[in-house]
Write a protein that holds these residues in place. Structure first.
Motif, PDB file in Angstrom:
ATOM      1  N   UNK A 285       0.809  -1.202   0.000  1.00 42.77           N
ATOM      2  CA  UNK A 285       0.000   0.000   0.000  1.00 42.77           C
ATOM      3  C   UNK A 285       0.853   1.267   0.000  1.00 42.77           C
ATOM      4  N   UNK A 286       2.075   1.172   0.499  1.00 43.68           N
ATOM      5  CA  UNK A 286       2.971   2.328   0.564  1.00 43.68           C
ATOM      6  C   UNK A 286       4.313   1.960  -0.080  1.00 43.68           C
ATOM      7  N   UNK A 287       5.075   2.939  -0.543  1.00 50.66           N
ATOM      8  CA  UNK A 287       6.376   2.631  -1.186  1.00 50.66           C
ATOM      9  C   UNK A 287       7.377   2.098  -0.167  1.00 50.66           C
TER      10      UNK A 287
ATOM     11  N   UNK B 109       6.692  -0.568  -6.043  1.00 53.97           N
ATOM     12  CA  UNK B 109       6.140  -0.177  -4.748  1.00 53.97           C
ATOM     13  C   UNK B 109       5.780   1.301  -4.811  1.00 53.97           C
ATOM     14  N   UNK B 110       4.610   1.684  -4.388  1.00 53.02           N
ATOM     15  CA  UNK B 110       3.513   0.810  -3.962  1.00 53.02           C
ATOM     16  C   UNK B 110       2.909   0.057  -5.143  1.00 53.02           C
TER      17      UNK B 110
ATOM     18  N   UNK C 227      -8.966  -2.204  -2.333  1.00 55.00           N
ATOM     19  CA  UNK C 227      -8.747  -3.624  -2.566  1.00 55.00           C
ATOM     20  C   UNK C 227      -9.926  -4.446  -2.062  1.00 55.00           C
ATOM     21  N   UNK C 228     -10.416  -4.152  -0.878  1.00 51.15           N
ATOM     22  CA  UNK C 228     -11.541  -4.897  -0.328  1.00 51.15           C
ATOM     23  C   UNK C 228     -12.785  -4.720  -1.193  1.00 51.15           C
TER      24      UNK C 228
END
Length: 409
Positions: free
Chosen positions: A35-37, A48-49, A373-374
Motif C-alpha cells: 500500500x505504501x512505497x 512499490x507501492x 482492494x476490499x
C-alpha cells in the motif's frame, strides 16, 4: 521406464502449474500491494507501492470520466430530475414549504402578541390566582362540594381486592415485618428502663394470684432473658418467630384484615368526622401553602412557549389547511410546465455548480488503498480467483506439452 525418466516427464506439468498459479496470484496482489512505497538505501524499490495505489489519481480521474461520460450524462440527469420532480412530489414539497413559511410568518407577526399573552398568563398564575386563592380559602364552604365528592367517590369506596391485599400482606411480611425486624424491635424495646417500668407496673396493678406471682417472680428476669436470647441466638430467635408466624397464619390474617379495611366499615359519625377533617386540612393547606405552590408552578412554566402554542392552535383552521392544498397544487402545475420547457437549460447550469466529477475524484483519492482492494475483491472475487486458477491450468498445459516433446524426443 526408470524413476529419473518418469520424474523428468512429470516435473514440467507440476512446476508449470505451480508457477502459473502463484504468478497470477502474485500479479493480482501486486495490483494493490504494497500500500505504501518501500525504500532501500533511501531509494524507492520498483513496483512499490502497488499499481492501483501508485496511480490512484489517474484511477480517480478515469472513474470520474467514465461515470460522467456514460452514466451521469446530461440526458440521464434530466431523466432523473423528471422522476424526482413529479407533480405529486412537487406538490407535497411546496405544501411543506408553504406550511413552514406560514408558521414563520405567524411567529414573526405574533411575536409581540406572544410576549403580551405570556406576561398575562404569568401574572394570572403567579399573582392573581394565588391572591384570590388566599381570599377564597378563608371561606368555610370553599371547595366543600368538590372535596366531599372526592371523598365519597374515591376514598369512601376504596377497598383492596384479594390480589392487592395479598401483595400488600406479602410485602409487609417479607420486607417490613420480617422475623429479624421483629427481633430487632423487641431488643430495642426491652431496655433496662422499659423492663423496670413493666415489672413495677405488673407488681403494682396485679391482684390475687397474679400479685403472688408478680411479687415472687416478677417479669424483670423473664424479659431480661428474652432480650439476651434475642441478642445471643439471633438465628434461633428468627427461626422461632418465623415458625410462630406460620403457625398462627399471620399472612392470611393480615391479608383478610387488609381486604376488609374500608372506610365504609366505620361508623357514620366517624366517616363524617373524617370527611370534615380532610376538607379542613385541604383548606388550611391551600390557605397557607397554596399561593407559594402556584407561584412555584408559575416560575417553572415557559409561558412564552405556552402562549405561542395557544396562538398557533387558535390560528390554525380547516379553511387554511384546504387553501394550502389547492395553492400547492396550482404551484406544482406551474412548476411542472416551467420544468418541461426549461429543464435542459437548468440541468446544463446545475452540472458545473454541483461539480460531480470533482466530488468523485476527491472521494476516490480519499479512499485508502486497503478499502479499494476490499471493495474490488468483494465485487470480482470469483473472477480474480478464476484468473489465478487459469494461470495454474495454463502452466500445467504448457508443462504437459514440454513433457510430451521430451517423451517423443
Amino acid at each position: 521406464m526408470d524413476l529419473s525418466t518418469l520424474w523428468l516427464l512429470v516435473a514440467p506439468p507440476v512446476a508449470g502449474g505451480i508457477i502459473g498459479y502463484f504468478t497470477n496470484d502474485l500479479a493480482i496482489k501486486m495490483l494493490f500491494r504494497p500500500y505504501k512505497p518501500w525504500y532501500l538505501f533511501k531509494r524507492k524499490l520498483p513496483f512499490t507501492p502497488g499499481l492501483i495505489p501508485a496511480n490512484q489519481d489517474r484511477l480517480a480521474k478515469r472513474v470520474s470520466d467514465t461515470i460522467m461520460g456514460s452514466l451521469l450524462t446530461p440526458e440521464e440527469i434530466q431523466n432523473l430530475a423528471r422522476r424526482l420532480l413529479q407533480t405529486e412530489r412537487t406538490q407535497a414539497a411546496i405544501r411543506w414549504l408553504l406550511q413552514m413559511a406560514l408558521e414563520q410568518v405567524k411567529y414573526d407577526t405574533n411575536q409581540k402578541t406572544t410576549k403580551i399573552l405570556a406576561n398575562i398568563l404569568r401574572d394570572l398564575t403567579g399573582e392573581s390566582i394565588p391572591n384570590l386563592l388566599k381570599v377564597l380559602a378563608r371561606r368555610e364552604d370553599f371547595l366543600k362540594d368538590q372535596l366531599n365528592q372526592i371523598f365519597d367517590r374515591v376514598l369512601l369506596e376504596f377497598q383492596l381486592n384479594e390480589a392487592q391485599a395479598q401483595q400488600l400482606a406479602d410485602w409487609l411480611l417479607d420486607v417490613a415485618l420480617t422475623p429479624d425486624t421483629i427481633r430487632s424491635t423487641v431488643v430495642d424495646f426491652l431496655t433496662d428502663r422499659n423492663i423496670a417500668i413493666i415489672d413495677d407496673n405488673f407488681r403494682e396493678k396485679s391482684h390475687g394470684t397474679y400479685w403472688v406471682v408478680a411479687n415472687l417472680f416478677g417479669l424483670r428476669n423473664a424479659l431480661t432473658r428474652l432480650r439476651n436470647f434475642c441478642l445471643d441466638e439471633k438465628e434461633t430467635a428468627n427461626a422461632y418467630l418465623a415458625d410462630w408466624m406460620q403457625s398462627l397464619q399471620i399472612r392470611t390474617q393480615l391479608k383478610n384484615w387488609l381486604q376488609d379495611l374500608s372506610l365504609q366499615n366505620l361508623p357514620v359519625s366517624t366517616v363524617r368526622q373524617l370527611r370534615a377533617t380532610m376538607r379542613e386540612t385541604v383548606r388550611s393547606y391551600l390557605q397557607s401553602e397554596g399561593a407559594s405552590l402556584l407561584q412555584g408552578l408559575s416560575y417553572s412554566v415557559d409561558w412564552e412557549h405556552a402562549a405561542q402554542l395557544l396562538l398557533t392552535r387558535l390560528q390554525s383552521s380547516a379553511i387554511m389547511e384546504s387553501s394550502l392544498d389547492s395553492l400547492s397544487k396550482e404551484l406544482a402545475l406551474v412548476l411542472d410546465r416551467y420544468l418541461e420547457r426549461d429543464l435542459e437549460t437548468i440541468v446544463a447550469k446545475a452540472i458545473p455548480i454541483l461539480n460531480i466529477d470533482q466530488v468523485i475524484v476527491d472521494r476516490v483519492n480519499a479512499t485508502p488503498a486497503q478499502e479499494l482492494e476490499s471493495s474490488i475483491q468483494g465485487i470480482v472475487k470469483t473472477e480474480l480467483q478464476a484468473i489465478v486458477n487459469l494461470g495454474g491450468i495454463l502452466g500445467t498445459v504448457v508443462g504437459s506439452m514440454q513433457s510430451v516433446l521430451l517423451f517423443i524426443r
